[in-house]
Design an enzyme around this catalytic site. Sequence first.
Site, PDB file in Angstrom:
ATOM      1  N   LYS A  91       4.220  -6.644 -12.748  1.00 25.61           N
ATOM      2  CA  LYS A  91       3.448  -6.405 -13.968  1.00 25.61           C
ATOM      3  C   LYS A  91       4.279  -5.806 -15.096  1.00 25.61           C
ATOM      4  O   LYS A  91       3.818  -5.718 -16.227  1.00 25.61           O
ATOM      5  CB  LYS A  91       2.241  -5.535 -13.649  1.00 25.61           C
ATOM      6  CG  LYS A  91       1.237  -6.275 -12.779  1.00 25.61           C
ATOM      7  CD  LYS A  91      -0.031  -5.499 -12.554  1.00 25.61           C
ATOM      8  CE  LYS A  91      -1.065  -6.346 -11.845  1.00 25.61           C
ATOM      9  NZ  LYS A  91      -0.726  -6.560 -10.410  1.00 25.61           N
TER      10      LYS A  91
HETATM   11  C1  LIG Z   1      -1.369  -7.591  -9.668  1.00 22.13           C
HETATM   12  C2  LIG Z   1      -0.641  -7.978  -8.446  1.00 22.13           C
HETATM   13  C3  LIG Z   1      -0.860  -9.219  -7.808  1.00 22.13           C
HETATM   14  C4  LIG Z   1      -1.919 -10.204  -8.270  1.00 22.13           C
HETATM   15  O1  LIG Z   1      -1.618 -10.801  -9.503  1.00 22.13           O
HETATM   16  P1  LIG Z   1      -2.784 -11.515 -10.342  1.00 22.13           P
HETATM   17  O2  LIG Z   1      -2.139 -11.932 -11.609  1.00 22.13           O
HETATM   18  O3  LIG Z   1      -3.835 -10.457 -10.565  1.00 22.13           O
HETATM   19  O4  LIG Z   1      -3.290 -12.642  -9.535  1.00 22.13           O
HETATM   20  C5  LIG Z   1      -0.080  -9.547  -6.707  1.00 22.13           C
HETATM   21  N1  LIG Z   1       0.838  -8.691  -6.225  1.00 22.13           N
HETATM   22  C6  LIG Z   1       1.063  -7.473  -6.788  1.00 22.13           C
HETATM   23  C7  LIG Z   1       2.073  -6.567  -6.171  1.00 22.13           C
HETATM   24  C8  LIG Z   1       0.344  -7.075  -7.917  1.00 22.13           C
HETATM   25  O5  LIG Z   1       0.570  -5.868  -8.447  1.00 22.13           O
END
Ligand SMILES: *Cc1c(COP(=O)(O)O)cnc(C)c1O
Length: 433
Positions: free
Chosen positions: A107
Amino acid sequence: MNYYSLNHNAPNVKFSEAVIRGLAPDKGLYFPEAITPLSKDFIENIESYSHEEIAFEAVRQFAGDELSEAELKRIVAETVSFDFPLVQVEPNVYSLELFHGPTLAFKDVGARFMARCLGAFSKFDEKKVTVLVATSGDTGGAVADGFLGVPGVDVVILYPSKKVSDIQEKQLTTLGQNISALEVEGTFDDCQRMVKTAFLDEELTSVLNLTSANSINVARWLPQMFYYFFAYRQLRDKSKKLVVSVPSGNFGNICAGMVAKKLGLPIDLFVASTNANKVVTEYLQTGNYSPKASVQTISNAMDVGDPSNFVRIEQLHNKDFDLLKSSLLSFSYTDDETREAIRLVHKDTGYTLEPHGAVGYLGLKAALREAPEMQGVFLETAHPCKFIDVVERTLKEKVIIPAKLESLLLKEKVSILIKNDYQQLKEYLLKKG
Ligand SMILES: *Cc1c(COP(=O)(O)O)cnc(C)c1O
């Protein structure tokens, strides 16, 4: 570039307004009016471009002309200033490691890009922008780090007291400057409810420019498409068909990958890999989309019962179920299967997966059984040390914590404890504003 609301009951807006608002006034998600493919030449010669150049080319049409070319280049360069290695795990199976950013979670890219766009746009606005975000752990850290020191933007993070890991809590509470952490005596759902109430509170929104920082925001959603270009750039054999498996929760990441495909990136098949929260997996099997309350799993960043970005995926496929089925597979895995994958991959290859990547790996293997002529990439979305308890218990081995996190653990936590009471949040925000 203009954006329209997927609820079709709000005016079209420019990129800046879509970023500042987050959600359209009719509560719909914003979606770009057009997606124009990049030149074939660019894709064919992708190896000759740097990450910065690729990211700039990919995103420029979505940013429109509100940011100068120089400014967008600077934002993109600051966003992707770390590594995105593609690591071979088995023959034909590659891990795209998305955990080399400052908070060791994928993220980071979305949060950094959004923060810098908001910073650029808030310059023209005399009202400060306040980013309000509820976190169960990872999002808050990436947002806090991404927005740190951005002028004109304040960040207020709500997190459930005693329900996030030590590392996660320190990532939220030790930065200072424009970042404040509210420690809520309640659950993540309580935090989220308070944030939603705040967005609907006109008394509050009339004095504060409130926005959210989750993947409904186009500036957090779209830059995730960079990963897919970076993966393709690093593939040695580009003649083989490609399947990409994405561990999915809110489906923002995989949906951004589908935008990359629309831009001309040759991805033949997507796999949405899910845990016990499997609305989409079931939808593809039955044609019935039935959202549920989320259930807790060891891949908890994917514990989402009603993925907010799924409407964007439908739009990208002209709401055509058969078209969607032909380009997207989905598989769901239990916690036991996930742990078994972590154990087996480590034993057979020496590679350490964490729970989210393990779900992605399992989905990829299932897809490759159906399409053995393809080569596969799965996204490893977090560093194993962020889910250290599960990984260490499964492997019966210590996970090494990177130095930058070790030093974080020594810093002092600064948070404001509040009750699970919306009035307390409101008073805090009004005083601050
Ligand atoms: C947020 C997250 C996801 C999921 O991603 P999305 O875009 O919400 O589908 C998967 N793995 C980790 C470690 C995350 O922080």
